[in-house]
Enzyme design. Structure first.
Site, PDB file in Angstrom:
ATOM      1  N   LYS A 198       0.813  -1.225   0.000  1.00  0.00           N
ATOM      2  CA  LYS A 198       0.000   0.000   0.000  1.00  0.00           C
ATOM      3  C   LYS A 198       0.848   1.277   0.000  1.00  0.00           C
ATOM      4  CE  LYS A 198      -4.311  -1.897   1.703  1.00  0.00           C
ATOM      5  NZ  LYS A 198      -5.399  -1.833   2.683  1.00  0.00           N
ATOM      6  N   ASP A 258     -10.895   2.174   1.603  1.00  0.00           N
ATOM      7  CA  ASP A 258     -11.327   1.456   2.814  1.00  0.00           C
ATOM      8  C   ASP A 258     -12.224   2.336   3.698  1.00  0.00           C
ATOM      9  OD1 ASP A 258     -10.141  -1.007   2.322  1.00  0.00           O
ATOM     10  OD2 ASP A 258      -8.251  -0.431   3.258  1.00  0.00           O
TER      11      ASP A 258
END
Ligand SMILES: NC(=O)c1ccc[n+]([C@@H]2O[C@H](COP(=O)([O-])OP(=O)(O)OC[C@H]3O[C@@H](n4cnc5c(N)ncnc54)[C@H](OP(=O)(O)O)[C@@H]3O)[C@@H](O)[C@H]2O)c1
Length: 301
Positions: free
Chosen positions: A74, A111
């Site tokens: 990420k 998210d």
């Protein structure tokens, strides 16, 4: 459900991880592709950390429209993106890459969006909740970072409580500094951290309690974890982002106490929607059929 369709002009995307075998994203995106009758495919891509940049460039020149990015990539995804959404920049993490036709790689973090969208689809008025009191986040890992950023955007004060106290304090300071850098003239967010053994006493004025740790997860460190919520106000909303099991012991106990609850599976499903729209050009819904399909996949694992 429509037919699965793939031609030489198929729209392509995937999920890059290491390992990637656990990811539910291929099942979910291919289910939606078939349902919409879209000519496309979404594949798992196992890429070692030192090959990440080569892999992304390879996908780009092979005509992929983009990719989801999961652990451990990420931060590398954040670095490779030419443009990053404000909330992903503040969170310091990117999980969705879109390869634009002009060669630009766009990065975003979905998210936190997925978390908030799930609360809303569970009938919770998030803006009204933010005016009732702070959000208390248990945990200070990657998920807490993304969720906190989206809750700040919705106007919440955010309080972290984490087993490793220093990590919660650092996260509060980092997000505060990142927010001020990005919005120098706006209202500064209100972030703080409290000790792990203090959070139950703090519940009285909290509006939203979120478990972002792996406590309560099947096969995790403490699957039976059921903290006491005795000091909670009757308006407290309790949410858990663990989704195996779909109703954790913590959520079950909160529900039995009469509190409003929200589970973790919906976050997983909603966070996939922005990528699907960008790569495949269609809006998707997290409806009963989607939840039933993914629940069946999970229970057969
Ligand atoms: N629903 C969804 O879409 C979704 C999305 C992402 C993640 N998740 C779930 O969220 C959880 C966390 O993910 P993550 O990516 O944030 O992981 P992470 O970055 O590794 O963070 C893990 C967090 O859990 C805490 N923790 C672990 N074991 C603990 C224990 N025995 N007692 C107290 N705290 C403990 C850690 O505290 P320390 O700092 O003290 O180690 C840390 O705060 C996982 O269960 C994951 O499956 C769900």
């Amino acid at each position: 459900m429509s037919e699965f369709r793939i031609t030489g002009r198929a729209k392509l995307a995937g999920v890059i991880g290491h390992p990637v075998t656990h990811s539910l994203s291929p099942v979910l995106h291919n289910y939606w592709l078939a349902r919409h009758g879209i000519d496309g495919a979404y594949v798992p891509l196992s890429v070692a950390p030192d090959a990440f940049v080569t892999a992304v460039k390879g996908l780009q020149v092979s005509g992929f429209r983009g990719a989801n990015v999961t652990i451990p990539h990420k931060e590398a995804a954040f670095a490779i993106a030419d443009e990053v959404d404000p909330m992903a920049r503040i969170a310091g993490s990117v999980n969705t890459l879109v390869f634009r036709e002009d060669g630009v790689i766009h990065g975003s973090s979905t998210d936190g969006f997925g978390y908030v969208a799930n609360l809303e689809s569970d009938g919770i008025d998030v803006a009204a909740l933010a005016s009732r009191g702070p959000a208390l986040l248990l945990g200070a890992g990657g998920a807490a970072r993304s969720i906190a950023t989206s809750l700040l955007e919705k106007g919440f004060q955010v309080v972290f409580s984490n087993r490793t106290a220093g990590r919660a304090e650092r996260l509060a300071m980092e997000l505060d500094a990142a927010w001020r850098r990005y919005f120098p003239k706006g209202d500064a967010p209100r972030l703080s951290a409290i000790a792990w053994d203090m959070w139950e006493e703090r519940l009285g004025d909290v509006a939203l309690l979120v478990n972002t740790t792996s406590l309560g997860m099947q096969g995790g460190p403490a699957p039976d974890w059921t903290p006491k919520l005795g000091t909670a106000s009757s308006h407290l909303v309790v949410s858990d982002i663990v989704y195996v099991p779909q109703e954790t012991p913590f959520l079950k106990a909160a529900g039995e106490q009469g509190l409003t609850t929200s589970g973790g599976l919906g976050m997983l499903l909603h966070q996939a929607r922005p990528g699907f729209r960008a790569w495949f050009g269609a809006e998707t819904e997290v409806d009963e059929a989607t939840v039933a399909y993914i629940s069946a996949v999970l229970s057969n694992r």
